[in-house]
Design an enzyme around this catalytic site. Structure first.
Site, PDB file in Angstrom:
ATOM      1  N   LYS A   1     -28.298 102.323  64.528  1.00  0.00           N
ATOM      2  CA  LYS A   1     -29.428 101.486  64.979  1.00  0.00           C
ATOM      3  C   LYS A   1     -28.999 100.028  65.024  1.00  0.00           C
ATOM      4  O   LYS A   1     -28.052  99.615  64.327  1.00  0.00           O
ATOM      5  CB  LYS A   1     -30.650 101.614  64.054  1.00  0.00           C
TER       6      LYS A   1
ATOM      7  N   PRO B   1     -19.114 102.195  62.103  1.00  0.00           N
ATOM      8  CA  PRO B   1     -18.415 101.488  61.029  1.00  0.00           C
ATOM      9  C   PRO B   1     -19.242 101.495  59.730  1.00  0.00           C
ATOM     10  O   PRO B   1     -20.468 101.489  59.776  1.00  0.00           O
ATOM     11  CB  PRO B   1     -18.255 100.060  61.557  1.00  0.00           C
ATOM     12  N   VAL B   2     -18.534 101.536  58.599  1.00  0.00           N
ATOM     13  CA  VAL B   2     -19.195 101.642  57.278  1.00  0.00           C
ATOM     14  C   VAL B   2     -19.575 100.251  56.750  1.00  0.00           C
ATOM     15  O   VAL B   2     -18.828  99.292  56.941  1.00  0.00           O
ATOM     16  CB  VAL B   2     -18.251 102.365  56.288  1.00  0.00           C
ATOM     17  N   ALA B   3     -20.730 100.180  56.087  1.00  0.00           N
ATOM     18  CA  ALA B   3     -21.249  98.928  55.511  1.00  0.00           C
ATOM     19  C   ALA B   3     -21.287  97.821  56.563  1.00  0.00           C
ATOM     20  O   ALA B   3     -20.787  96.723  56.353  1.00  0.00           O
ATOM     21  CB  ALA B   3     -20.425  98.501  54.295  1.00  0.00           C
TER      22      ALA B   3
ATOM     23  N   LEU C   1     -25.466  98.840  60.517  1.00  0.00           N
ATOM     24  CA  LEU C   1     -25.831  99.738  61.621  1.00  0.00           C
ATOM     25  C   LEU C   1     -26.463 101.040  61.117  1.00  0.00           C
ATOM     26  O   LEU C   1     -26.652 101.983  61.884  1.00  0.00           O
ATOM     27  CB  LEU C   1     -24.587 100.048  62.473  1.00  0.00           C
ATOM     28  N   ALA C   2     -26.781 101.089  59.826  1.00  0.00           N
ATOM     29  CA  ALA C   2     -27.459 102.235  59.203  1.00  0.00           C
ATOM     30  C   ALA C   2     -26.660 103.538  59.298  1.00  0.00           C
ATOM     31  O   ALA C   2     -27.251 104.617  59.404  1.00  0.00           O
ATOM     32  CB  ALA C   2     -28.861 102.425  59.790  1.00  0.00           C
ATOM     33  N   GLY C   3     -25.337 103.437  59.228  1.00  0.00           N
ATOM     34  CA  GLY C   3     -24.497 104.632  59.336  1.00  0.00           C
ATOM     35  C   GLY C   3     -24.835 105.687  58.288  1.00  0.00           C
ATOM     36  O   GLY C   3     -25.087 106.851  58.624  1.00  0.00           O
TER      37      GLY C   3
ATOM     38  N   SER D   1     -27.518 105.910  56.424  1.00  0.00           N
ATOM     39  CA  SER D   1     -28.928 106.314  56.561  1.00  0.00           C
ATOM     40  C   SER D   1     -29.082 107.322  57.692  1.00  0.00           C
ATOM     41  O   SER D   1     -29.850 108.284  57.586  1.00  0.00           O
ATOM     42  CB  SER D   1     -29.809 105.096  56.875  1.00  0.00           C
TER      43      SER D   1
ATOM     44  N   ASP E   1     -34.012 102.638  55.476  1.00  0.00           N
ATOM     45  CA  ASP E   1     -33.738 102.848  56.905  1.00  0.00           C
ATOM     46  C   ASP E   1     -33.797 104.329  57.316  1.00  0.00           C
ATOM     47  O   ASP E   1     -33.703 104.641  58.503  1.00  0.00           O
ATOM     48  CB  ASP E   1     -32.329 102.328  57.265  1.00  0.00           C
TER      49      ASP E   1
HETATM   50  C1  LIG Z   1     -31.155  95.486  56.289  1.00  0.00           C
HETATM   51  C2  LIG Z   1     -31.739  96.787  56.819  1.00  0.00           C
HETATM   52  O1  LIG Z   1     -30.679  97.703  57.114  1.00  0.00           O
HETATM   53  C3  LIG Z   1     -32.450  96.477  58.111  1.00  0.00           C
HETATM   54  O2  LIG Z   1     -32.682  97.639  58.891  1.00  0.00           O
HETATM   55  C4  LIG Z   1     -32.686  97.439  55.816  1.00  0.00           C
HETATM   56  O3  LIG Z   1     -33.718  96.534  55.475  1.00  0.00           O
HETATM   57  C5  LIG Z   1     -31.960  97.928  54.568  1.00  0.00           C
HETATM   58  O4  LIG Z   1     -32.099  99.291  54.498  1.00  0.00           O
HETATM   59  P1  LIG Z   1     -31.247 100.222  53.484  1.00  0.00           P
HETATM   60  O5  LIG Z   1     -29.790  99.917  53.595  1.00  0.00           O
HETATM   61  O6  LIG Z   1     -31.713 101.632  53.756  1.00  0.00           O
HETATM   62  O7  LIG Z   1     -31.751  99.692  52.109  1.00  0.00           O
HETATM   63  P2  LIG Z   1     -32.035 100.440  50.719  1.00  0.00           P
HETATM   64  O8  LIG Z   1     -30.896 101.340  50.397  1.00  0.00           O
HETATM   65  O9  LIG Z   1     -33.413 100.986  50.700  1.00  0.00           O
HETATM   66  O10 LIG Z   1     -32.007  99.189  49.741  1.00  0.00           O
HETATM   67  C6  LIG Z   1     -30.829  98.515  49.355  1.00  0.00           C
HETATM   68  C7  LIG Z   1     -31.223  97.233  48.650  1.00  0.00           C
HETATM   69  O11 LIG Z   1     -31.649  96.257  49.635  1.00  0.00           O
HETATM   70  C8  LIG Z   1     -32.756  95.513  49.176  1.00  0.00           C
HETATM   71  N1  LIG Z   1     -33.905  95.722  50.067  1.00  0.00           N
HETATM   72  C9  LIG Z   1     -33.908  96.724  50.995  1.00  0.00           C
HETATM   73  C10 LIG Z   1     -34.969  96.892  51.843  1.00  0.00           C
HETATM   74  C11 LIG Z   1     -36.063  96.009  51.722  1.00  0.00           C
HETATM   75  N2  LIG Z   1     -37.136  96.115  52.534  1.00  0.00           N
HETATM   76  N3  LIG Z   1     -36.049  95.022  50.815  1.00  0.00           N
HETATM   77  C12 LIG Z   1     -34.970  94.854  49.995  1.00  0.00           C
HETATM   78  O12 LIG Z   1     -34.968  93.945  49.168  1.00  0.00           O
HETATM   79  C13 LIG Z   1     -33.021  95.987  47.759  1.00  0.00           C
HETATM   80  O13 LIG Z   1     -32.324  95.131  46.890  1.00  0.00           O
HETATM   81  C14 LIG Z   1     -32.405  97.367  47.719  1.00  0.00           C
HETATM   82  O14 LIG Z   1     -31.989  97.735  46.424  1.00  0.00           O
HETATM   83  N1  LIG Z   2     -22.617 108.995  54.951  1.00  0.00           N
HETATM   84  C1  LIG Z   2     -22.166 107.770  54.639  1.00  0.00           C
HETATM   85  N2  LIG Z   2     -21.483 107.047  55.537  1.00  0.00           N
HETATM   86  C2  LIG Z   2     -21.037 105.801  55.214  1.00  0.00           C
HETATM   87  N3  LIG Z   2     -21.229 105.209  54.033  1.00  0.00           N
HETATM   88  C3  LIG Z   2     -21.911 105.871  53.102  1.00  0.00           C
HETATM   89  C4  LIG Z   2     -22.422 107.170  53.372  1.00  0.00           C
HETATM   90  N4  LIG Z   2     -23.093 107.572  52.280  1.00  0.00           N
HETATM   91  C5  LIG Z   2     -23.008 106.587  51.381  1.00  0.00           C
HETATM   92  N5  LIG Z   2     -22.289 105.555  51.836  1.00  0.00           N
HETATM   93  C6  LIG Z   2     -22.043 104.308  51.084  1.00  0.00           C
HETATM   94  O1  LIG Z   2     -23.012 103.364  51.531  1.00  0.00           O
HETATM   95  C7  LIG Z   2     -22.453 102.066  51.694  1.00  0.00           C
HETATM   96  C8  LIG Z   2     -23.143 101.385  52.899  1.00  0.00           C
HETATM   97  O2  LIG Z   2     -22.738 102.056  54.047  1.00  0.00           O
HETATM   98  P1  LIG Z   2     -23.583 102.147  55.409  1.00  0.00           P
HETATM   99  O3  LIG Z   2     -22.568 102.378  56.482  1.00  0.00           O
HETATM  100  O4  LIG Z   2     -24.685 103.104  55.296  1.00  0.00           O
HETATM  101  O5  LIG Z   2     -24.158 100.661  55.467  1.00  0.00           O
HETATM  102  P2  LIG Z   2     -25.044  99.884  56.493  1.00  0.00           P
HETATM  103  O6  LIG Z   2     -24.673 100.272  57.896  1.00  0.00           O
HETATM  104  O7  LIG Z   2     -24.921  98.440  56.178  1.00  0.00           O
HETATM  105  O8  LIG Z   2     -26.501 100.391  56.186  1.00  0.00           O
HETATM  106  P3  LIG Z   2     -27.897  99.662  56.500  1.00  0.00           P
HETATM  107  O9  LIG Z   2     -27.805  99.092  57.885  1.00  0.00           O
HETATM  108  O10 LIG Z   2     -28.866 100.819  56.395  1.00  0.00           O
HETATM  109  O11 LIG Z   2     -28.082  98.633  55.435  1.00  0.00           O
HETATM  110  C9  LIG Z   2     -20.964 102.294  51.895  1.00  0.00           C
HETATM  111  O12 LIG Z   2     -20.233 101.302  51.275  1.00  0.00           O
HETATM  112  C10 LIG Z   2     -20.674 103.679  51.326  1.00  0.00           C
HETATM  113  O13 LIG Z   2     -20.024 103.598  50.079  1.00  0.00           O
END
Ligand SMILES: C[C@](O)(CO)[C@H](O)COP(=O)(O)OP(=O)(O)OC[C@H]1O[C@@H](n2ccc(N)nc2=O)[C@H](O)[C@@H]1O
Ligand SMILES: Nc1ncnc2c1ncn2[C@@H]1O[C@H](COP(=O)(O)OP(=O)(O)OP(=O)(O)O)[C@@H](O)[C@H]1O
Length: 289
Positions: A10, A94-96, A99-101, A103, A136
């Site tokens: 996303k 890509p991880v972290a 892009l909600a990978g 999730s 997410d």
């Molecule tokens: C940045 C976004 O990716 C935008 O889509 C989301 O708001 C984050 O979604 P996510 O990675 O699924 O987040 P979660 O795993 O639920 O939360 C990770 C951490 O981000 C912070 N968090 C997240 C969502 C939110 N509405 N408020 C927060 O403060 C909290 O410290 C939480 O412990």
């Molecule tokens: N299936 C998975 N794929 C990638 N990373 C994962 C997975 N499950 C757990 N993780 C852990 O979650 C952390 C965040 O990875 P992810 O790719 O989901 O981040 P993100 O794209 O920033 O997520 P968001 O946009 O929801 O905040 C990684 O550092 C990894 O250790």
């Protein structure tokens, strides 16, 4: 028996934070949309009571830290499933990266296991369960385009935005979402116009979508990582119609309508950035697989 399922990434076309809540989360207003950049999951039914994660990507955990594992465990416990599953994750997102990978992998696991374990749950029920895994995940269960409120788990469907290219560039850094939210100073932010973005999407007004992109988390990540600001500058220079960081970053995306500009951006950014992709918006909701 096997189920193959796609887990699309996303982007946040807009991301506003209204206030910090007593539970530590932030109350948000986000316009999210799925893009044609996806992980592929293969779920194989196991007769033994076990959840196994397999991935060739060294950044993806293969244990209970994996969000796909957590999704399987949640369904297993809630519905007393005695069978197991092997989840093979072919990672493209890509991880972290913002892009909600993870999730989306969790959401795809919920949808796929609904079929493999014959649970017969609706998308709404799966999305509600997804919220227990991460903010997410509910959006990722539906996909498409939506207004997400609450901590991100309350989803209201929107029409697809006007079609365009999305050029994404991710520098070689990973960002912690909790850290970025933790550093946000709400008194300093310029709030995006969420209603303006919804109106532009409803009117299929590409210029309006471009005018209304905004992300209050962007300033926090730009301060921490100047390379993200440099990517934004490059994208503007190469003729992007709009440029924004997705989620908590560090991925930056550009929206462009013309093929020639997409090529210019893609070629210009490669070599400058760790990972670059040019994909289409998906817009449409996921089918109930
Ligand atoms: C940045 C976004 O990716 C935008 O889509 C989301 O708001 C984050 O979604 P996510 O990675 O699924 O987040 P979660 O795993 O639920 O939360 C990770 C951490 O981000 C912070 N968090 C997240 C969502 C939110 N509405 N408020 C927060 O403060 C909290 O410290 C939480 O412990
Ligand atoms: N299936 C998975 N794929 C990638 N990373 C994962 C997975 N499950 C757990 N993780 C852990 O979650 C952390 C965040 O990875 P992810 O790719 O989901 O981040 P993100 O794209 O920033 O997520 P968001 O946009 O929801 O905040 C990684 O550092 C990894 O250790």
């Amino acid at each position: 028996m096997k189920v193959l399922i796609k887990a699309p990434a996303k982007i946040n076309l807009s991301l506003d934070v209204l206030h910090k809540r007593p539970d530590g989360y932030h109350e948000v207003e986000m316009i999210m949309t799925t893009i044609d950049l996806a992980d592929r999951l293969e779920l194989t039914l196991l007769s033994e009571d076990e959840i196994k994660i397999v991935s060739q990507n060294r950044f993806v955990p293969d244990d209970q830290r994996n969000l796909a594992y957590q999704a399987a465990k949640l369904l297993k416990e809630k519905f007393h499933v005695k069978k197991g599953v092997k989840i093979n994750i072919e990672k493209t997102i890509p991880v972290a990266a913002g892009l909600a990978g993870g999730s989306s992998d969790a959401a795809a696991t919920l949808r796929g296991l609904n079929k493999l374990w014959q649970l017969d749950l609706s998308l709404d029920e799966l999305a509600e369960l997804g919220a227990q895994i991460g903010s997410d995940v509910s959006f990722c269960v539906y996909g498409g385009t939506a207004l997400a409120t609450g901590r991100g788990e309350k989803i209201k469907e929107l029409p697809s935005p006007p079609s365009c290219w999305v050029v994404l560039a991710k520098p070689l850094i990973g960002v912690s979402t909790a850290d970025v939210y933790g550093r946000l100073q709400l008194k300093d932010v310029v709030h995006p116009n969420t209603d303006g973005m919804i109106e532009a999407i409803q009117n299929q007004d590409f210029a309006g979508v471009c005018r209304n992109v905004g992300n209050v988390l962007e300033g926090v990540t730009l301060n921490l990582y100047p390379e993200v600001a440099q990517i934004k500058e490059q994208m503007h220079r190469f003729g992007a119609d709009a440029v924004l960081m997705s989620g908590s970053g560090p991925t930056v995306f550009a929206l462009v309508q013309h093929d020639s500009r997409m090529h210019r951006l893609y070629n210009g950014l490669r070599g400058f950035c760790d990972q670059v992709f040019a994909v289409r918006l998906l817009g449409e909701r996921n089918p109930l697989d």
